[in-house]
Design an enzyme around this catalytic site. Structure first.
Site, PDB file in Angstrom:
ATOM      1  N   CYS A 131      -3.833   2.259  -8.290  1.00  0.00           N
ATOM      2  CA  CYS A 131      -4.044   0.805  -8.393  1.00  0.00           C
ATOM      3  C   CYS A 131      -5.506   0.377  -8.445  1.00  0.00           C
ATOM      4  O   CYS A 131      -5.959  -0.121  -9.472  1.00  0.00           O
ATOM      5  CB  CYS A 131      -3.342   0.102  -7.234  1.00  0.00           C
ATOM      6  SG  CYS A 131      -1.556   0.202  -7.381  1.00  0.00           S
ATOM      7  N   ARG A 191       0.854  -1.185   0.000  1.00  0.00           N
ATOM      8  CA  ARG A 191       0.000   0.000   0.000  1.00  0.00           C
ATOM      9  C   ARG A 191       0.884   1.227   0.000  1.00  0.00           C
ATOM     10  O   ARG A 191       1.906   1.235   0.706  1.00  0.00           O
ATOM     11  CB  ARG A 191      -0.857   0.054   1.273  1.00  0.00           C
ATOM     12  CG  ARG A 191      -1.823  -1.077   1.451  1.00  0.00           C
ATOM     13  CD  ARG A 191      -2.229  -1.183   2.914  1.00  0.00           C
ATOM     14  NE  ARG A 191      -1.073  -1.512   3.750  1.00  0.00           N
ATOM     15  CZ  ARG A 191      -1.044  -1.420   5.082  1.00  0.00           C
ATOM     16  NH1 ARG A 191      -2.089  -0.987   5.735  1.00  0.00           N
ATOM     17  NH2 ARG A 191       0.030  -1.761   5.763  1.00  0.00           N
ATOM     18  N   GLY A 212     -17.089   6.991   2.601  1.00  0.00           N
ATOM     19  CA  GLY A 212     -16.651   8.362   2.333  1.00  0.00           C
ATOM     20  C   GLY A 212     -16.758   8.663   0.853  1.00  0.00           C
ATOM     21  O   GLY A 212     -17.709   8.217   0.198  1.00  0.00           O
ATOM     22  N   ASN A 253      -7.325  -6.911  -5.086  1.00  0.00           N
ATOM     23  CA  ASN A 253      -7.751  -5.525  -5.294  1.00  0.00           C
ATOM     24  C   ASN A 253      -9.248  -5.436  -5.585  1.00  0.00           C
ATOM     25  O   ASN A 253      -9.914  -4.502  -5.138  1.00  0.00           O
ATOM     26  CB  ASN A 253      -6.937  -4.879  -6.423  1.00  0.00           C
ATOM     27  CG  ASN A 253      -5.582  -4.402  -5.915  1.00  0.00           C
ATOM     28  OD1 ASN A 253      -5.330  -4.398  -4.721  1.00  0.00           O
ATOM     29  ND2 ASN A 253      -4.716  -4.006  -6.824  1.00  0.00           N
TER      30      ASN A 253
HETATM   31  C1  UDX Z   1      -4.071  -0.742  -2.857  1.00  0.00           C
HETATM   32  C2  UDX Z   1      -4.061  -2.095  -2.135  1.00  0.00           C
HETATM   33  O1  UDX Z   1      -4.408  -1.897  -0.771  1.00  0.00           O
HETATM   34  C3  UDX Z   1      -2.685  -2.745  -2.244  1.00  0.00           C
HETATM   35  O2  UDX Z   1      -2.704  -4.017  -1.638  1.00  0.00           O
HETATM   36  C4  UDX Z   1      -2.302  -2.863  -3.707  1.00  0.00           C
HETATM   37  O3  UDX Z   1      -1.000  -3.394  -3.814  1.00  0.00           O
HETATM   38  C5  UDX Z   1      -2.367  -1.511  -4.387  1.00  0.00           C
HETATM   39  O4  UDX Z   1      -3.656  -0.932  -4.214  1.00  0.00           O
HETATM   40  P1  UDX Z   1      -3.195   1.694  -2.283  1.00  0.00           P
HETATM   41  O5  UDX Z   1      -3.617   2.126  -3.647  1.00  0.00           O
HETATM   42  O6  UDX Z   1      -1.897   2.175  -1.761  1.00  0.00           O
HETATM   43  O7  UDX Z   1      -3.165   0.104  -2.172  1.00  0.00           O
HETATM   44  O8  UDX Z   1      -4.328   2.236  -1.315  1.00  0.00           O
HETATM   45  P2  UDX Z   1      -5.280   1.701  -0.171  1.00  0.00           P
HETATM   46  O9  UDX Z   1      -4.709   2.015   1.144  1.00  0.00           O
HETATM   47  O10 UDX Z   1      -5.728   0.317  -0.403  1.00  0.00           O
HETATM   48  O11 UDX Z   1      -6.510   2.676  -0.424  1.00  0.00           O
HETATM   49  C6  UDX Z   1      -7.116   2.757  -1.705  1.00  0.00           C
HETATM   50  C7  UDX Z   1      -8.203   3.795  -1.705  1.00  0.00           C
HETATM   51  O12 UDX Z   1      -9.321   3.329  -0.976  1.00  0.00           O
HETATM   52  C8  UDX Z   1      -7.835   5.147  -1.102  1.00  0.00           C
HETATM   53  O13 UDX Z   1      -8.358   6.178  -1.933  1.00  0.00           O
HETATM   54  C9  UDX Z   1      -8.506   5.128   0.236  1.00  0.00           C
HETATM   55  O14 UDX Z   1      -8.826   6.406   0.694  1.00  0.00           O
HETATM   56  C10 UDX Z   1      -9.758   4.320  -0.069  1.00  0.00           C
HETATM   57  N1  UDX Z   1     -10.347   3.644   1.095  1.00  0.00           N
HETATM   58  C11 UDX Z   1      -9.630   2.701   1.775  1.00  0.00           C
HETATM   59  C12 UDX Z   1     -11.635   3.940   1.476  1.00  0.00           C
HETATM   60  O15 UDX Z   1     -12.326   4.788   0.854  1.00  0.00           O
HETATM   61  N2  UDX Z   1     -12.179   3.298   2.562  1.00  0.00           N
HETATM   62  C13 UDX Z   1     -11.497   2.376   3.257  1.00  0.00           C
HETATM   63  O16 UDX Z   1     -12.055   1.835   4.210  1.00  0.00           O
HETATM   64  C14 UDX Z   1     -10.165   2.063   2.854  1.00  0.00           C
END
Ligand code: UDX
Length: 436
Positions: free
Chosen positions: A262, A149, A255, A210
């Site tokens: 990704c 992440r 939200g 994902n």
């Molecule tokens: C993601 C995957 O988690 C990771 O395993 C993969 O390798 C790449 O994609 P990342 O893009 O860094 O990682 O972000 P992540 O922390 O998963 O959040 C993704 C999005 O979802 C963000 O915009 C975050 O704000 C949103 N999100 C996350 C929510 O809206 N609600 C949540 O409860 C969690």
């Protein structure tokens, strides 16, 4: 072990630095001269906690080097493919041109017995096609997807939840898996599960993970829509659901939805590949996941518009956040910036602030107003929208302090990250996403 990492973007730069930090001898290779120059000087080309320290230590130790020359990969036992797989222009599928170019460029420098380990997120079937390309080189291909992440990239690389390695079920495949086991020996000794699969399963794990995460977020956002229509509170609902250990509370944060480099592109590429395989129906729900996700941005915008009496033209709106999530300067497909852009499109005087992403946001959307200072953004604002849950807004900003700066005490909490009671008690009109 001696290893090369081809592609020094987010994934590659972190992987290279992390591998050097556990004692490997690493050469990171990228075609971008500026990026390589920055990395060689120990500068991370993007914001990522702990990465600058790891780069500096690796370079100082002599175990971490960067180069634009593919020839520098010669003599390495393992070659990690870490190039990007963006969404193709005008479609949903993944663009594999960088993977193809990396493999073609690497082939002349491979020796028999070398291991080529794919880390990039690719459509299932890509690895099998690459196996035949590599056949003459005598190198063995494995697929070792990366689940890091952003914001936690170093942590996730050094202490992953699990390691997955896909290989062909023959002697060469077994030897290659043994080499990868050695690469990650430290994490495995510390108890990290090490799963050996076929190539297709390893590729599919990443897309499926994902897709599941995106679905979980859109599920709770769909519940937020129901909560809005029925007077329920999605945050309490998520808490109650989360205690069920089969469900779990993580990724039930309602939200303005998911964004980044990704999840959005990966679920689209996953769907595109399923359609190519004649199984589009199996993942048809992912289109709905995408639609629900994008609808939440509309919701945040309409909350602001309604709170301002139906017209935002000429009104000053402080947008707190630009990055797609905290601890990142990444604005790719950022829901936060999208909300800002839409408000600006309605004629609002939008001022955006973010602790890390202002420069990136400015070059992508120069039409918006920007300030590095949170308080400057709040000054004289008619309404405030929190769109990235940085500690600076979520934890450090008190309603009293903000109230002394703004013109209108209206706050839209696009991440449900504020204490609604505290803001209301301080005289603010508080609007959450799916909250009472
Ligand atoms: C993601 C995957 O988690 C990771 O395993 C993969 O390798 C790449 O994609 P990342 O893009 O860094 O990682 O972000 P992540 O922390 O998963 O959040 C993704 C999005 O979802 C963000 O915009 C975050 O704000 C949103 N999100 C996350 C929510 O809206 N609600 C949540 O409860 C969690």
């Amino acid at each position: 072990m001696r290893m090369s990492v081809i592609g020094c973007g987010y994934l590659g730069a972190v992987h290279a630095a992390a591998m050097a930090s556990i004692g490997h001898d690493v050469i990171g290779i990228d075609v971008d001269e500026q990026k390589v120059a920055a990395l060689e000087a120990g500068t991370a080309p993007f914001f990522e906690p702990q990465l600058p320290e790891l780069l500096a230590a690796g370079i100082k130790s002599g175990r971490l080097r960067f180069s634009t020359e593919m020839a520098d990969a010669e003599g390495c036992e393992v070659h990690f493919l870490a190039v990007g797989t963006p969404q193709i222009a005008g479609g949903h599928a993944a663009d594999l041109r960088y993977v193809d170019a990396a493999v073609a460029g690497l082939i002349p420098y491979l020796r028999a017995g070398d291991v080529v380990a794919g880390k990039s997120t690719v459509p299932v079937g890509t690895a099998t096609a690459l196996v035949s390309q590599l056949a003459d080189s005598g190198a063995t291909l494995v697929w070792n997807p990366e689940f890091l992440r952003e914001g936690w990239a170093v942590h996730d690389t050094l202490t992953p939840d699990r390691l997955v390695v896909g290989a062909e079920a023959d002697g060469a495949g077994e030897r290659a898996v043994a080499v990868i086991r050695e690469v990650y020996a430290e994490a495995i000794a510390a108890g990290t599960p090490f799963l050996v699969t076929d190539l297709a399963t390893a590729e599919l794990v990443k897309g499926a993970a994902n897709a599941f995460l995106a679905t979980k977020i859109s599920f709770i956002n769909a519940m937020a829509e129901l909560a809005e229509a029925s007077g329920a509170d999605v945050t309490l609902l998520a808490d109650a659901l989360g205690y069920d250990t089969r469900i779990g509370r993580r990724y039930l944060g309602a939200g303005i939805g998911f964004g980044g480099g990704c999840l959005p592109k990966d679920i689209r590429a996953f769907t595109a590949r399923a359609e190519e395989l004649g199984r589009g129906d199996a993942v048809g729900f992912l289109r709905e996941v995408d639609t629900i996700n994008l609808r939440r941005r509309d919701r945040a915008v309409s909350l602001v518009v309604d709170a301002l009496g139906g017209l935002v033209f000429g009104r000053r709106i402080a947008v707190l956040g630009a990055a797609f999530k905290p601890f990142s300067d990444d604005i790719r497909d950022s829901p936060a910036l999208d909300v800002a852009v839409r408000l600006r499109g309605l004629g609002a005087d939008v001022i955006v602030t973010d602790p890390a992403a202002i420069e990136n946001a400015k070059s992508a959307h120069p039409q918006l107003g920007y300030t590095q200072s949170r308080d400057e953004a709040l000054r004289e604002a008619d309404a405030v929208v929190v769109v990235t849950e940085w500690d600076e807004y979520r934890r450090d900003l008190t309603p009293e302090h903000a109230g002394g700066l703004v013109r209108g005490r209206i706050i839209v909490d696009g991440r449900n990250c504020l204490d609604s009671d505290a803001w209301r008690a301080a005289g603010w009109q508080y609007h959450g996403m799916g909250r009472r």
